[in-house]
Enzyme design. Structure first.
Site, mmCIF file in Angstrom:
data_model
loop_
_atom_site.group_PDB
_atom_site.id
_atom_site.type_symbol
_atom_site.label_atom_id
_atom_site.label_comp_id
_atom_site.label_asym_id
_atom_site.label_seq_id
_atom_site.Cartn_x
_atom_site.Cartn_y
_atom_site.Cartn_z
ATOM 1 N N CYS A 12 -10.926 -14.064 -16.211
ATOM 2 C CA CYS A 12 -10.878 -15.195 -17.119
ATOM 3 C C CYS A 12 -10.801 -14.609 -18.530
ATOM 4 O O CYS A 12 -11.017 -13.410 -18.710
ATOM 5 C CB CYS A 12 -12.118 -16.068 -16.949
ATOM 6 S SG CYS A 12 -11.861 -17.740 -17.531
ATOM 7 N N CYS A 88 -8.669 -18.955 -15.021
ATOM 8 C CA CYS A 88 -8.410 -19.826 -16.168
ATOM 9 C C CYS A 88 -6.939 -19.720 -16.535
ATOM 10 O O CYS A 88 -6.314 -18.677 -16.343
ATOM 11 C CB CYS A 88 -9.329 -19.515 -17.350
ATOM 12 S SG CYS A 88 -9.006 -18.000 -18.222
ATOM 13 N N CYS A 96 -1.194 -8.959 -17.815
ATOM 14 C CA CYS A 96 -2.325 -8.250 -17.226
ATOM 15 C C CYS A 96 -2.069 -6.747 -17.224
ATOM 16 O O CYS A 96 -0.921 -6.314 -17.233
ATOM 17 C CB CYS A 96 -2.547 -8.709 -15.785
ATOM 18 S SG CYS A 96 -3.068 -10.409 -15.626
#
Length: 164
Positions: A12, A88, A96
């Protein structure tokens, strides 16, 4: 995937609420088959007190949780991840890190209980509702025949769980 112990990371943005709840739930429900971790793209540095109260409400330990950076799990020597789930929408839209081992990934987006404005009981209820929804998703994942699914089928199944 072979019959083995699995490592899972819940991501998140702030790593203070949803990912913390998912970490605690998976570590309990995974019954030793899974080790869950949580991290954030921009960790707040603290765990939301309502997240800890919700873990206690669930009968889970509230010890040892901290807000961590997701880069910690892409560094050499970090646990090899089998699964990475964003919980989220903001984190799902970010680039990422490259996770070692090419884990199966999915987006399990949840509304942010930290964003609820209201009384203390209303805020706590938002956290409890989030925990219950995460628990359902984790239970669905744990019911999958993980070791007998090929990677593509497993990827599709965990993505489908996130859409429930």
């Amino acid at each position: 995937m072979s019959d083995k112990h699995f490592n899972i990371l819940f991501v998140c943005t702030g790593n203070s609420a949803r990912s913390i709840l998912a970490e605690g739930l998976m570590n309990q429900l995974g019954q030793g088959r899974f080790t869950a971790y949580s991290a954030g793209s921009h960790p707040t540095g603290t765990v939301n007190p309502f997240a800890l109260r919700t873990l206690a409400w669930l009968g889970l330990s509230t010890e040892g949780y901290r807000s961590k950076n997701w880069a910690d799990f892409a560094a050499p020597g970090s646990p090899e991840l089998d699964f990475v789930f964003t919980v989220c929408d903001k984190a799902a839209g970010e680039v990422c890190p490259v996770w070692p081992g090419q884990p199966v990934s999915a987006h399990w987006g949840m509304p942010d209980p930290s964003a609820v404005v209201g009384s203390e009981p209303q805020k706590l209820q938002a956290f409890q509702d989030t925990a219950i929804a995460l628990k359902r998703r984790i239970e669905l994942m744990l019911a999958l025949p993980i070791t007998s699914l090929d990677r593509m089928s497993l990827q599709q199944a965990v993505r489908h769980i996130g859409q429930q």
